[in-house]
Design a protein around this motif. Structure first.
Motif, PDB file in Angstrom:
ATOM      1  N   ILE A 188      -2.889  -6.630   3.699  1.00 55.19           N
ATOM      2  CA  ILE A 188      -4.125  -6.537   2.925  1.00 55.19           C
ATOM      3  C   ILE A 188      -5.336  -6.711   3.831  1.00 55.19           C
ATOM      4  O   ILE A 188      -5.371  -7.612   4.663  1.00 55.19           O
ATOM      5  N   ASN A 189      -6.350  -5.854   3.640  1.00 55.85           N
ATOM      6  CA  ASN A 189      -7.659  -6.022   4.260  1.00 55.85           C
ATOM      7  C   ASN A 189      -8.535  -6.725   3.230  1.00 55.85           C
ATOM      8  O   ASN A 189      -8.915  -6.140   2.224  1.00 55.85           O
ATOM      9  N   ASP A 190      -8.842  -8.006   3.455  1.00 54.52           N
ATOM     10  CA  ASP A 190      -9.592  -8.788   2.474  1.00 54.52           C
ATOM     11  C   ASP A 190     -11.067  -8.417   2.415  1.00 54.52           C
ATOM     12  O   ASP A 190     -11.722  -8.696   1.414  1.00 54.52           O
ATOM     13  N   LEU A 191     -11.590  -7.800   3.452  1.00 59.87           N
ATOM     14  CA  LEU A 191     -13.004  -7.424   3.433  1.00 59.87           C
ATOM     15  C   LEU A 191     -13.271  -6.328   2.405  1.00 59.87           C
ATOM     16  O   LEU A 191     -14.288  -6.338   1.719  1.00 59.87           O
ATOM     17  N   THR A 192     -12.345  -5.379   2.304  1.00 58.56           N
ATOM     18  CA  THR A 192     -12.504  -4.299   1.333  1.00 58.56           C
ATOM     19  C   THR A 192     -11.637  -4.502   0.095  1.00 58.56           C
ATOM     20  O   THR A 192     -11.816  -3.806  -0.893  1.00 58.56           O
ATOM     21  N   GLY A 193     -10.693  -5.424   0.158  1.00 53.62           N
ATOM     22  CA  GLY A 193      -9.821  -5.688  -0.977  1.00 53.62           C
ATOM     23  C   GLY A 193      -8.781  -4.616  -1.190  1.00 53.62           C
ATOM     24  O   GLY A 193      -8.372  -4.356  -2.320  1.00 53.62           O
ATOM     25  N   THR A 194      -8.329  -3.986  -0.111  1.00 48.19           N
ATOM     26  CA  THR A 194      -7.358  -2.900  -0.237  1.00 48.19           C
ATOM     27  C   THR A 194      -6.029  -3.275   0.394  1.00 48.19           C
ATOM     28  O   THR A 194      -5.976  -4.008   1.381  1.00 48.19           O
ATOM     29  N   THR A 195      -4.963  -2.743  -0.186  1.00 45.21           N
ATOM     30  CA  THR A 195      -3.627  -2.907   0.367  1.00 45.21           C
ATOM     31  C   THR A 195      -3.373  -1.750   1.314  1.00 45.21           C
ATOM     32  O   THR A 195      -3.446  -0.583   0.922  1.00 45.21           O
ATOM     33  N   LEU A 196      -3.067  -2.064   2.569  1.00 46.55           N
ATOM     34  CA  LEU A 196      -2.867  -1.031   3.582  1.00 46.55           C
ATOM     35  C   LEU A 196      -1.412  -0.581   3.654  1.00 46.55           C
ATOM     36  O   LEU A 196      -1.135   0.568   3.958  1.00 46.55           O
ATOM     37  N   ALA A 197      -0.482  -1.507   3.395  1.00 50.61           N
ATOM     38  CA  ALA A 197       0.941  -1.187   3.419  1.00 50.61           C
ATOM     39  C   ALA A 197       1.671  -2.198   2.556  1.00 50.61           C
ATOM     40  O   ALA A 197       1.208  -3.325   2.380  1.00 50.61           O
ATOM     41  N   SER A 198       2.816  -1.793   2.012  1.00 50.02           N
ATOM     42  CA  SER A 198       3.592  -2.720   1.196  1.00 50.02           C
ATOM     43  C   SER A 198       5.070  -2.375   1.286  1.00 50.02           C
ATOM     44  O   SER A 198       5.444  -1.254   1.638  1.00 50.02           O
ATOM     45  N   ALA A 199       5.905  -3.364   0.966  1.00 52.02           N
ATOM     46  CA  ALA A 199       7.347  -3.176   0.936  1.00 52.02           C
ATOM     47  C   ALA A 199       7.928  -4.186  -0.040  1.00 52.02           C
ATOM     48  O   ALA A 199       7.373  -5.268  -0.227  1.00 52.02           O
ATOM     49  N   SER A 200       9.046  -3.829  -0.667  1.00 56.20           N
ATOM     50  CA  SER A 200       9.692  -4.753  -1.591  1.00 56.20           C
ATOM     51  C   SER A 200      11.193  -4.512  -1.591  1.00 56.20           C
ATOM     52  O   SER A 200      11.681  -3.498  -1.090  1.00 56.20           O
ATOM     53  N   SER A 201      11.902  -5.436  -2.205  1.00 53.29           N
ATOM     54  CA  SER A 201      13.356  -5.338  -2.266  1.00 53.29           C
ATOM     55  C   SER A 201      13.820  -4.674  -3.555  1.00 53.29           C
ATOM     56  O   SER A 201      15.012  -4.675  -3.841  1.00 53.29           O
ATOM     57  N   LEU A 202      12.913  -4.087  -4.310  1.00 54.51           N
ATOM     58  CA  LEU A 202      13.269  -3.511  -5.605  1.00 54.51           C
ATOM     59  C   LEU A 202      14.275  -2.368  -5.488  1.00 54.51           C
ATOM     60  O   LEU A 202      15.177  -2.253  -6.310  1.00 54.51           O
ATOM     61  N   LYS A 203      14.130  -1.531  -4.488  1.00 54.19           N
ATOM     62  CA  LYS A 203      14.981  -0.348  -4.382  1.00 54.19           C
ATOM     63  C   LYS A 203      16.160  -0.526  -3.430  1.00 54.19           C
ATOM     64  O   LYS A 203      16.878   0.424  -3.152  1.00 54.19           O
TER      65      LYS A 203
END
Length: 114
Positions: free
Chosen positions: A43-58
């Motif tokens: 996460i870039n907190d200055l702009t409040g955007t998620t740049l990349a993500s990953a999860s164990s859902l799949k």
């Protein structure tokens, strides 16, 4: 007791977040751990955007520590795709052991510096 445990983690989370901030140069790697899954976001907190993500859902069914390792590898790959090499680690109020530690070590092996 369950509400006290949750409230305690939230207090710790805010105490950590006072010091840990993600910028464009060093975004924040935030970890969320539920009873069955584990999630990671950069996460870039200055702009409040998620740049990349990953999860164990799949992911297929496996022990939780292995799930955490896979998610750590996946978040490192996703970070490299958007040219991120250095991050600030946010354990989100969880203790740094078990699944959180497995995820962090796998992300380090995948090429992230923190």
């Amino acid at each position: 007791m369950a509400t006290n445990k949750i409230e305690r983690r939230i207090k710790i989370k805010y105490r950590i977040r006072k010091r840990v901030n993600g910028t464009a140069e060093r975004p924040r790697l935030s970890v969320f751990r539920s009873n069955k899954q584990i999630y990671a976001q950069i996460i870039n907190d200055l702009t409040g955007t998620t740049l990349a993500s990953a999860s164990s859902l799949k992911l297929e069914k496996m022990p939780k520590s292995e799930q955490a390792q896979k998610v750590g590898e996946m978040i490192a790959e996703a970070a490299q795709k958007v040219n991120i090499t250095s991050v600030v680690f946010d354990r989100n109020g969880y203790l740094y052991h078990g699944r959180v530690k497995e995820l962090a070590e796998a992300a380090r092996k995948g090429g992230l510096n923190f």
